[in-house]
Design an enzyme around this catalytic site. Structure first.
Site, PDB file in Angstrom:
ATOM      1  N   LYS A 191       0.666  -1.130  -0.166  1.00  0.00           N
ATOM      2  CA  LYS A 191       0.081  -0.024  -0.421  1.00  0.00           C
ATOM      3  C   LYS A 191       1.033   1.283  -0.016  1.00  0.00           C
ATOM      4  CE  LYS A 191      -3.135   2.832   1.121  1.00  0.00           C
ATOM      5  NZ  LYS A 191      -2.467   4.200   0.714  1.00  0.00           N
ATOM      6  N   GLU A 266       7.909   1.381  11.612  1.00  0.00           N
ATOM      7  CA  GLU A 266       9.137   2.746  11.507  1.00  0.00           C
ATOM      8  C   GLU A 266       8.500   4.026  11.688  1.00  0.00           C
ATOM      9  OE1 GLU A 266      11.487   4.873  11.477  1.00  0.00           O
ATOM     10  OE2 GLU A 266      11.555   4.521   9.437  1.00  0.00           O
ATOM     11  N   GLU A 399       8.210  16.354  15.977  1.00  0.00           N
ATOM     12  CA  GLU A 399       8.356  16.734  14.144  1.00  0.00           C
ATOM     13  C   GLU A 399       8.107  17.570  13.098  1.00  0.00           C
ATOM     14  OE1 GLU A 399       9.616  12.640  11.589  1.00  0.00           O
ATOM     15  OE2 GLU A 399       7.854  12.807  12.721  1.00  0.00           O
TER      16      GLU A 399
END
Length: 497
Positions: A191, A266, A399
């Site tokens: 995907k 991850e 982030e």
């Protein structure tokens, strides 16, 4: 071979045939609902193609095809040397089409063509070749046991692997998932991000042409629903995800709500880059610090977005840093001379600009901070540097996934380590020092999956596992450790008498 120019790449882009259908069970198929979404280039906002927006019917069809292929043994049951040969043919076909793949990647996500031709596509090919070569070299164990027993420990493919991958390195990150999964004998449903589906769809046909059996490698583009459905699907045995920490937590929840499938994550990062006063080469360290955050427009989970500089060298180091930052000039990604491309889409552009505005209110702007090249229709931001007085500032903790650097001052080694580890993340870190003891001591104390000493983002070698601590995830890409993630351990005890 003569290097292509901007005009060359523009001509090739104009003539490019782009595939937007899903690839299921060995062939391209439109979404059953005929729903499609626009795929636009961040270079100029222009429409590249329309892509199938897959939903539950396509997910079920792809998983069913993958399960059938796995149960029939058309891939898992092959001699390992045969699987190796097929994967190597696939890599060779990708090399033949390397410029096409690089062009697709650049058009799709705005990366400089100089990077996609030298890093992204060659890196993906290398990854497939590396795991292909490992297939017939990784065996099991004969375990010490009682004399009347033979004890074997073997690894078997886990089954159907769903790989859900991000948009910042679309082909490279995908290869880090599907290459070891296929090498281990699994079937894969890939995907890609809806922001970057094009190279995944193209390499699916190349895989089929190389001899990967129908159903073994499937690609489902879509705007989000396919990822959730794959994570909830009871006939998926493992989901490997690279993306945001927020979505990663949801993936883990979906796995728990369904069949407790294996989940490898991850996730994000806010990586510290520590420069000690005995740094062996301040000029090189400044260039590296700029590259750590401005390469790929800062759209990297390992981006060195927190630069920790000792007070003693701060002023001279910042001068070198700003000089290095000026070399990253946003420009047309199809121009081989361009060092900095476009932000992936308007939503990400708005996110980056919002963080820059927050930075103006809580820190001192040292360089950049503006949206540029608006007349192109694309999404470009200058490399941006802030001097941050407090490590609690929003831009120093969250982030951003853009070219925004926070410079933080420290006075002692202990303070630097404390600041570096004061994060929800733990993906990467670096320390610059001439002292061997300091290098080893700080590297041990940094809570991160990868630590560089006197460098940043060094080593594209597949032998090094890649992943993080804490909320940077629980998985590992690359290396034989990644291969293990796509297998089940089996103990077999044979009674001789």
């Amino acid at each position: 071979m003569e290097q292509k120019t901007l005009a060359n790449w523009q001509r090739e882009a104009a003539a490019l045939s782009i595939e937007g259908r899903a690839f299921i069970d060995g062939e391209y198929r439109p979404a059953s609902t005929t729903h499609r979404f626009d795929c636009r280039s961040p270079i100029d906002g222009g429409l590249l193609t329309q892509v199938a927006d897959c939903g539950a019917p396509e997910v079920d069809l792809a998983v069913r095809a993958a399960r059938h292929a796995f149960d029939a043994g058309v891939w898992a049951g092959l001699n390992p040397r045969v699987r190796k040969a097929i994967l190597l043919r696939w890599a060779a076909l990708m090399r033949e089409h390397q410029d096409e793949l690089a062009l697709l990647e650049t058009l799709d996500v705005g990366k400089p063509i100089a990077d996609t031709t030298t890093v992204d596509v060659p890196g993906a090919i290398y990854c497939i070749e590396w795991f292909a070569e490992a297939i017939d070299k990784v065996g099991g164990e004969v375990v010490p046991a009682d004399r009347h027993l033979v004890g074997l420990v073997t690894r078997e493919p886990v089954g159907v692997v769903a790989a859900i991958v991000p948009w910042n390195f679309p082909l490279l990150m995908a290869s880090w998932k599907f290459a070891p999964a296929l090498a281990a004998g699994n079937s894969v449903v890939l995907k890609p991000s809806e922001k970057a589906p094009l190279t995944a769809l193209r390499i699916a046909q190349l895989a089929h042409d190389a001899g990967v059996p129908a159903g073994v490698f499937n690609v489902l583009p879509g705007t989000g629903e396919p990822g959730k459905l794959l994570a909830l699907h009871r006939d998926v045995d493992c989901v490997a995800f690279t993306g945001s920490t927020q979505v990663g937590k949801l993936i883990m929840q979906y796995a728990g709500q369904s069949n407790l499938k294996r989940v490898w994550l991850e996730l994000g990062g806010k990586s510290p880059n520590i420069v000690m006063p005995d740094c062996p080469d301040l000029e090189r360290a400044a260039r590296s610090a700029a590259g750590a955050i401005f390469y790929n427009m800062g759209e990297m989970c390992t981006a060195g977005s927190r630069l920790l500089v000792h007070r003693e060298i701060k002023d001279v180091f910042i001068d070198g840093l700003i000089a290095a930052a000026r070399r990253y000039v946003p420009g047309n990604p199809l121009d081989p001379a361009t060092s900095m491309g476009a932000i992936v889409d308007p939503a990400q552009l708005a996110r980056v600009l919002d963080y820059i505005e927050a930075g103006r209110a809580e820190a001192t702007l040292l360089h950049g901070g503006a949206q540029v090249l608006r007349e192109s229709g694309g999404y470009y931001v200058e490399p941006t540097v802030f001097d941050v007085a407090t490590p609690d500032a929003k831009i120093a903790r969250e982030e951003i996934f853009g070219p925004v650097l926070s410079v933080i001052t420290f006075d002692t080694i202990d303070e630097a380590v404390r600041l570096a580890n004061d994060s929800d993340y733990g993906l990467a870190a670096a320390v610059w020092t001439s002292n061997l003891t300091t290098a080893h001591d700080v590297a041990r104390r940094l809570r991160a999956g990868t630590v560089w000493v006197n460098g940043y983002d060094e080593g594209g070698d597949m032998n090094f596992p890649f992943g993080g601590y804490r909320q940077s995830g629980n998985g590992r890409d690359k290396s034989l450790h990644a291969l293990e993630k796509y297998t089940e351990l089996k103990s077999t005890l044979i009674r001789l008498r």
